[in-house]
Design a protein around this motif. Sequence first.
Motif, short mmCIF file in Angstrom:
data_model
loop_
_atom_site.label_atom_id
_atom_site.label_comp_id
_atom_site.label_asym_id
_atom_site.label_seq_id
_atom_site.Cartn_x
_atom_site.Cartn_y
_atom_site.Cartn_z
N ILE A 56 54.60 43.13 53.16
CA ILE A 56 55.90 42.47 53.13
C ILE A 56 56.94 43.58 52.96
CG2 ILE A 56 57.41 40.84 51.94
CD1 ILE A 56 54.89 39.35 51.05
N PRO A 57 57.68 43.86 54.04
CA PRO A 57 58.68 44.93 53.98
C PRO A 57 59.74 44.68 52.91
CG PRO A 57 58.30 44.23 56.25
CD PRO A 57 57.62 43.23 55.36
N ASP A 58 60.12 45.73 52.22
CA ASP A 58 61.22 45.72 51.25
C ASP A 58 61.02 44.78 50.06
OD1 ASP A 58 62.64 47.57 52.90
OD2 ASP A 58 63.27 45.88 54.16
N PHE A 59 59.79 44.37 49.80
CA PHE A 59 59.55 43.42 48.71
C PHE A 59 60.07 43.94 47.38
CE2 PHE A 59 57.20 41.73 45.13
CZ PHE A 59 57.25 40.37 45.35
N PHE A 60 59.75 45.17 47.03
CA PHE A 60 60.13 45.70 45.72
C PHE A 60 61.63 45.94 45.63
CE2 PHE A 60 55.58 46.66 45.90
CZ PHE A 60 55.17 46.14 44.68
N THR A 61 62.25 46.40 46.69
CA THR A 61 63.69 46.64 46.65
C THR A 61 64.48 45.34 46.70
OG1 THR A 61 63.64 47.10 49.03
CG2 THR A 61 63.58 48.99 47.56
N ASP A 62 63.92 44.29 47.32
CA ASP A 62 64.61 43.01 47.41
C ASP A 62 64.42 42.12 46.19
OD1 ASP A 62 65.50 43.72 49.93
OD2 ASP A 62 64.10 42.41 51.01
N ASN A 63 63.33 42.29 45.44
CA ASN A 63 62.99 41.34 44.38
C ASN A 63 63.08 41.88 42.96
OD1 ASN A 63 61.96 38.73 45.72
ND2 ASN A 63 61.02 40.37 46.92
N TYR A 64 63.25 43.17 42.80
CA TYR A 64 63.33 43.75 41.46
C TYR A 64 64.74 44.25 41.20
CZ TYR A 64 58.33 43.29 40.83
OH TYR A 64 57.08 42.76 40.66
N ASP A 65 65.15 44.20 39.94
CA ASP A 65 66.52 44.59 39.61
C ASP A 65 66.67 46.09 39.36
OD1 ASP A 65 65.41 45.01 37.09
OD2 ASP A 65 66.39 43.28 36.16
#
Length: 147
Positions: free
Chosen positions: A118-127
Amino acid sequence: MEIKIINENKKQFIDLLLLADEQESMIDRYLERGELFALYDNDLKSICVVTEESPDTCELKSIATYEKWQNMGYAGRLIQYISSYYKDKYRTMLVGTGDVPSTLRFYENNGFTLSHRIPDFFTDNYDHLIFEEGVQLVDMVYLKKEL
């Protein structure tokens, strides 16, 4: 060694859960709907959480071992246990993780194969930015294991 299923007061394990998933609000998304397994060898060594994602698929959401007990086989034993525990209920177990070679190797050594990302999961879902072994986590890499 003993593995227990914890059904109540799962947040008592937040210190270990945060080793696997460092943002508490993300843990809150799955903790109560998942089953928490705790591995004891005299005292608590390792935990994991497994959720149902579909009638034939479960997901290993978190697995963590206290740092001083890491690389001693506890997490692998938990995976063996939950794989056996769920083999008659689900066909497939998924696990999502960061794109870190040692972590991917750990899961592959425990019977998982690459599935998707899932592309960009960590940058999209974590603060905040997340780094593991000096690598910034961006995509979520999913692995699967046939039970």
